[in-house]
Design an enzyme around this catalytic site. Structure first.
Site, short mmCIF file in Angstrom:
data_model
loop_
_atom_site.label_atom_id
_atom_site.label_comp_id
_atom_site.label_asym_id
_atom_site.label_seq_id
_atom_site.Cartn_x
_atom_site.Cartn_y
_atom_site.Cartn_z
CB THR A 238 -0.90 0.01 1.25
OG1 THR A 238 -1.66 -1.21 1.26
CG2 THR A 238 -1.84 1.20 1.26
CB CYS A 326 34.65 7.24 14.05
SG CYS A 326 36.01 8.06 13.26
#
Ligand SMILES: *Cc1c(COP(=O)(O)O)cnc(C)c1O
Length: 395
Positions: A238, A326
């Site tokens: 949907t 990082c």
């Protein structure tokens, strides 16, 4: 505390114009766009309008716009969908770049595990893909090329038209992830020769969880999400009607305001960078000097740990990003900073500042003031020395 958000490349707020357009589809007009009754028809009409707005924003036809859950799904679909459609052909080579978003790079890794050969084009120190390098790697086995329009970490804008034309001349399918470029770069898929294009709502003051893939009518692709007949049978599920309505409005506004927004952002961006360079020594500005997103400021601070800088700015209410560097706490430079060959020391001191049009000069003055103090503090305790650091724009 007055907070200052400088992370527009990560996400943006939903503008009131967009929200107002979406609201009725959460409340009164909640029909399923596939239903044949009046509730369904009004939802479907809303999708038609949204498709038209998105198509207009990129110079496509409305029936070439397919709604997805965001740029990640669009990128997955573009690559996997083409590979699936052509699974019985001999063309088993795909070209992309080293600085793509993980939703492209990880999908390429998946394709490699399925027997595809993937070429990851290098970029120069400013983040540009070389056309000569692209030409050199295109061959008779090449099925498709996917190169992003603008990079989300360093802001570099590729020469997409030249890239697309080089690819088209060889009869190869060309896809671009334009998630960061919409509203900043003029895009016309027909003039530029783009076969498929990815965009996302929440990077352009639209809602999260909605995106689109433009697929030119002459491109053959298989679905990757199976289910009902939604989206011309190519993407089951949907449709997120309020999201699609929001995406349509956001695209319309982004294109309507592209010149005025870009001018204002560029002015603020350059004021910001100049101010930093005047105030703080040992700083490098990453990305292309001119061919760069108007909101993008990627700065490397020598003798500074970016995570610490980010966290100390956060304590002052200032939100910046350390990019995808990082992200797990491991000191591993981001793939983009590696690709532009930034030294590991500089990569470790790199933050990404992406401004929005609501930023003021006072905001910038405040941020640079805080930056100066925090950078000084961090440098005072840094084990790194000036001698260990490479190139700077100012010393
Ligand atoms: C944010 C981003 C994506 C992922 O978009 P989502 O809609 O959050 O999945 C993909 N590509 C680029 C360049 C992005 O900046």
């Amino acid at each position: 505390m007055n907070r200052i958000y400088l992370d527009s490349a990560a996400s943006t707020f939903v503008s009131s114009e967009v929200l107002n357009e979406m609201m009725p589809y959460f409340t009164n007009m909640y029909g399923n766009s596939s239903s044949l009754h009046s509730f369904g028809r009004e939802a479907n009409d809303a999708l038609d309008t949204a498709r038209e707005r998105i198509a207009n924003a990129i110079g496509a036809k409305p029936n070439e716009i397919y709604f997805t859950s965001g740029a990640t799904e669009s990128n997955n679909w573009a690559l996997l969908g083409i590979a699936n459609f052509y699974k019985n052909s001999d063309k088993k080579h795909i070209i992309t770049s080293q600085i793509e978003h993980p939703s492209v790079l990880e999908t390429c890794k998946q394709l490699e595990s399925m027997g595809y050969k993937v070429t990851y084009l290098p970029v120069d120190s400013e983040g540009l893909v070389s056309i000569a390098e692209l030409l050199h790697n295109l061959n008779n086995d090449t099925l498709m090329v996917s190169i992003m329009s603008a990079n989300n970490e360093i802001g570099t804008i590729q020469n997409i038209k030249a890239i697309a034309q080089t690819v088209k001349e060889r009869g190869v399918i060309f896809h671009t992830d334009a998630t960061q470029a919409i509203g900043a770069v003029n895009i016309n898929v027909k003039e530029m020769g783009i076969d498929m294009l990815t965009l996302s709502g929440h990077k352009i003051n639209g809602p999260k969880g909605i995106g689109a893939l433009y697929i030119a009518n002459n491109v053959n692709i298989s679905p990757i999400i199976f289910g009902g007949h939604q989206e011309r049978g190519l993407r089951g599920g949907t449709v997120n009607v309020p999201g699609a309505v929001g995406l349509g409005k956001a695209c319309e506004i982004a294109c309507r305001d592209i010149i005025i927004n870009s001018q204002k952002l560029r002015r603020m961006r350059d004021y910001f960078v100049d101010k930093v360079m005047e105030t703080i020594p040992y700083v490098k500005l990453n990305g292309h000097k001119f061919q760069r997103l108007p909101n993008s400021i990627c700065l490397s601070f020598g003798m500074v740990e970016a995570e610490a800088l980010m966290m100390m700015l956060d304590l002052e209410g200032i939100a910046v990003s350390v990019g995808s560097a990082c992200s797990t706490g491991a000191v591993e430079p981001s793939h983009v900073l590696k690709a532009i060959k930034l030294s590991p020391e500089l990569a470790a001191g790199t933050i990404r500042i992406t401004i929005s049009k609501s930023i003021t000069k006072e905001d910038i003055d405040f941020v640079v003031e805080k930056l100066e103090v925090i950078v000084k503090k961090l440098r005072a305790i840094s084990p790194l020395t000036k001698a260990s650091i490479g190139e700077f724009d100012n010393v």
